[in-house]
Write a protein that holds these residues in place. Structure first.
Motif, short mmCIF file in Angstrom:
data_model
loop_
_atom_site.label_atom_id
_atom_site.label_comp_id
_atom_site.label_asym_id
_atom_site.label_seq_id
_atom_site.Cartn_x
_atom_site.Cartn_y
_atom_site.Cartn_z
N GLY A 97 38.93 -59.42 -99.42
CA GLY A 97 39.43 -58.46 -100.39
C GLY A 97 40.94 -58.48 -100.50
O GLY A 97 41.54 -57.65 -101.20
N ASN A 98 41.57 -59.45 -99.84
CA ASN A 98 43.03 -59.61 -99.93
C ASN A 98 43.37 -60.29 -101.25
O ASN A 98 42.97 -61.43 -101.50
CB ASN A 98 43.52 -60.45 -98.75
CG ASN A 98 45.03 -60.59 -98.72
OD1 ASN A 98 45.71 -60.37 -99.71
ND2 ASN A 98 45.57 -60.94 -97.56
N ILE A 99 44.13 -59.62 -102.12
CA ILE A 99 44.43 -60.17 -103.44
C ILE A 99 45.94 -60.31 -103.67
O ILE A 99 46.40 -60.28 -104.81
CB ILE A 99 43.82 -59.30 -104.56
CG1 ILE A 99 44.28 -57.84 -104.41
CG2 ILE A 99 42.31 -59.40 -104.56
CD1 ILE A 99 43.93 -56.98 -105.60
N LYS A 100 46.69 -60.50 -102.60
CA LYS A 100 48.15 -60.58 -102.74
C LYS A 100 48.59 -61.65 -103.74
O LYS A 100 49.53 -61.45 -104.50
CB LYS A 100 48.78 -60.84 -101.37
CG LYS A 100 48.88 -59.61 -100.49
CD LYS A 100 49.61 -59.91 -99.20
CE LYS A 100 49.93 -58.65 -98.42
NZ LYS A 100 48.81 -57.76 -98.22
N THR A 101 47.93 -62.79 -103.76
CA THR A 101 48.35 -63.89 -104.64
C THR A 101 48.03 -63.62 -106.11
O THR A 101 48.62 -64.25 -106.99
CB THR A 101 47.68 -65.22 -104.22
OG1 THR A 101 46.25 -65.07 -104.29
CG2 THR A 101 48.09 -65.61 -102.81
N ILE A 102 47.10 -62.71 -106.38
CA ILE A 102 46.74 -62.42 -107.77
C ILE A 102 46.89 -60.93 -108.10
O ILE A 102 46.42 -60.47 -109.14
CB ILE A 102 45.29 -62.86 -108.07
CG1 ILE A 102 44.31 -62.18 -107.10
CG2 ILE A 102 45.15 -64.37 -108.01
CD1 ILE A 102 42.85 -62.35 -107.49
N GLU A 103 47.57 -60.19 -107.23
CA GLU A 103 47.65 -58.74 -107.38
C GLU A 103 48.25 -58.33 -108.71
O GLU A 103 47.73 -57.44 -109.40
CB GLU A 103 48.46 -58.14 -106.22
CG GLU A 103 48.47 -56.62 -106.24
CD GLU A 103 49.13 -56.03 -105.00
OE1 GLU A 103 49.04 -54.81 -104.81
OE2 GLU A 103 49.73 -56.80 -104.22
N SER A 104 49.34 -58.97 -109.11
CA SER A 104 49.99 -58.58 -110.36
C SER A 104 49.09 -58.83 -111.56
O SER A 104 49.07 -58.06 -112.52
CB SER A 104 51.32 -59.34 -110.52
OG SER A 104 51.09 -60.74 -110.57
#
Length: 257
Positions: free
Chosen positions: A179-186
């Motif tokens: 559930g880590n979405i740091k690379t697509i968060e924006s």
């Protein structure tokens, strides 16, 4: 570092040819570890230069270095299989399956997801890793039986492009293990602002993707490797929850005909 970690690490740089080559090698690792680049190219129906380019995208200087890696990977898997045969209990997987089924049956918003699948103008799906993408492709194949077309988004670049055109009448599935979405968060936040319904599909945990999504589907994963964040059974229960969703949709349609 194993092959699966490398695939996830460089996934955004890989095209369809690369994924085809990697899929063949990963499924025939023992066979490929002693093959020349020409032999593997022939088996994959691509050129030797394609194989070399793929290995470089995975961070290797060339095919020779990659083949050495494959030999080490084959030994690692062999040792792991021996260890698993000695220590792994099938009860762990059984528990994960049972918990995944319970999580699905306890979900109070399934009918809303079914209606979105039936009524949305366009349905998109994005997997944050190679394995997640494979499971979504299988889900897409099943939906074809009901003339529901699931558009698989192959990379972050395409996700960004689609985020500009997607509307509140569409639907987006995002599948992830952690559930880590740091690379697509924006990108995801841009889609959220446009009030596009999002269904997250993640392991059962408090995570950023589940928090930001409108609807959540969970699957259970035990014995997660703290170093690689991978687990051999994770794709099994991910596939299970998507299969349950498909079967639930079929029953929902039949009951409302």
């Amino acid at each position: 570092m194993n092959l699966e970690v490398l695939i996830n690490q460089y996934y955004e740089q890989l095209n369809e040819n690369d994924l085809h080559v990697i899929n063949y090698i990963s499924q025939n690792l023992i066979l490929c570890k002693d093959k020349t680049v020409t032999e593997i190219a022939r088996n994959c129906n691509v050129s030797p230069s394609t194989i070399i380019r793929t290995t470089k995208k995975l961070g290797f200087h060339g095919y020779s270095e990659f083949r050495y890696f494959l030999k080490e990977e084959a030994e690692r898997i062999k040792d792991k299989q021996v260890s698993n045969n000695q220590h792994f209990s099938s009860s762990v997987l059984l528990k994960d399956v049972q918990e995944t089924i319970k999580l699905f049956e306890d979900n109070k918003r399934l009918e809303e997801i079914y209606n979105l699948l039936l009524e949305s103008n366009q349905i998109f799906a994005y997997g944050t890793g190679y394995g997640q993408n494979l499971m979504l492709k299988e889900f897409s194949r099943c939906l074809w039986n009901y003339n529901i077309y699931l558009n698989i988004i192959p990379s972050k670049t395409e996700l960004e492009l689609i985020s500009e055109a997607i509307t509140p009448n569409d639907l987006l599935f995002v599948a992830s293990l952690s559930g880590n979405i740091k690379t697509i968060e924006s990108i995801i936040k841009n889609i959220v602002v446009k009030k596009v319904p999002i269904v997250s599909v993640t392991s059962f945990s408090r995570n950023d993707l589940a928090y930001i999504a409108d609807y959540n589907l969970y699957y259970q994963v035990s014995n997660l490797n703290k170093v690689s964040s991978l687990n051999n059974t994770s794709y099994c229960t991910l596939n299970l929850v998507l299969s349950l969703l498909y079967e639930g949709l079929i029953n929902y349609v039949r009951e409302n005909e």
